[in-house]
Scaffold this motif. Structure first.
Motif: not given
Length: 233
Positions: A121-150
């Motif tokens: 399962g090591a390659p699967v774990a690697l793929g999941l880590a990369i996928l979650f990392g990309l998701a974190d980058v994109v999902a940071a957008i609403p956090v930036a919007l909220y902080l900027g509004e505040q």
């Protein structure tokens, strides 16, 4: 803001003793770095990355964060509505966002560790880590919007457009990441947990609306409709 600070303080020990010193995490990081460096070689981007890495660590981190911010801004401009809806969740249902974010955050790390401890399962774990990392980058957008509004509300800013809120929030996030000791906690825990919480709730709400709409739609009965038209009922 107070809740985010509390999350940062509570997660500092966890990241230091469980994540950052974990041999599994170190091996996964090495695997990701090797594959990522190979991809950069194919794209002829190794020399610019080496130049960035030669800079002081703080400048290097901020440079990468700035690149990620530009990428996020382009994604946001392509589809602003869902990210604006996620940003509103921080104001309307902040406690639920934090709870759901913590649940998703720890669940995904448990999933990665389960695969990482298996040789197959090591390659699967690697793929999941990369996928979650990309998701974190994109999902940071609403956090930036909220902080900027505040920040705009705090300083009574005149321009409340989402683009301005995004960049104000992104700069604030970069500042939090650059703070000594707690910066890595904001980068690896606080912001991902908050963003995943908002994303999870938005996805849950959309699925609930779709299911409700499907239940309200009655199945079309052709035989009964024919009888009504022919006045057989």
């Amino acid at each position: 803001m107070c809740g985010m600070g509390l999350l940062a303080v509570c997660a500092l020990t966890l990241l230091k003793w469980v994540v950052l010193r974990s041999q599994v995490m170190l091996s996964l990081a090495g695997m990701i770095a090797t594959d990522f460096w190979a991809v950069l070689g194919v794209l002829h981007l190794q020399k610019p990355i080496q130049w960035l890495c030669a800079l002081p660590p703080s400048v290097t981190i901020l440079s990468f964060l700035l690149l990620f911010s530009v990428f996020d801004f382009l994604v946001f401009r392509l589809a602003p509505k869902p990210f604006e809806e996620m940003g509103e969740l921080f104001k309307t249902d902040a406690a639920r966002v934090m709870r759901r974010g913590l649940l998703i955050y720890f669940a995904r790390w448990i999933l990665i560790l389960v695969f990482a401890y298996s040789v197959i399962g090591a390659p699967v774990a690697l793929g999941l880590a990369i996928l979650f990392g990309l998701a974190d980058v994109v999902a940071a957008i609403p956090v930036a919007l909220y902080l900027g509004e505040q920040v705009q509300q705090w300083y009574r800013g005149n321009d409340r457009r989402s683009s301005y809120n995004f960049w104000i929030g992104a700069m604030l996030m970069m500042f939090c990441v650059s703070v000594h000791l707690v910066g890595v906690t904001f980068l690896l825990f606080v912001f991902p947990a908050l963003s995943m919480g908002a994303f999870g709730i938005l996805l849950e709400n959309k699925c609930t609306i779709c299911q409700t709409g499907q239940k309200k739609k009655a199945p079309f009965d052709r035989k009964r409709m024919r009888k009504i038209i022919l006045r057989e009922e």
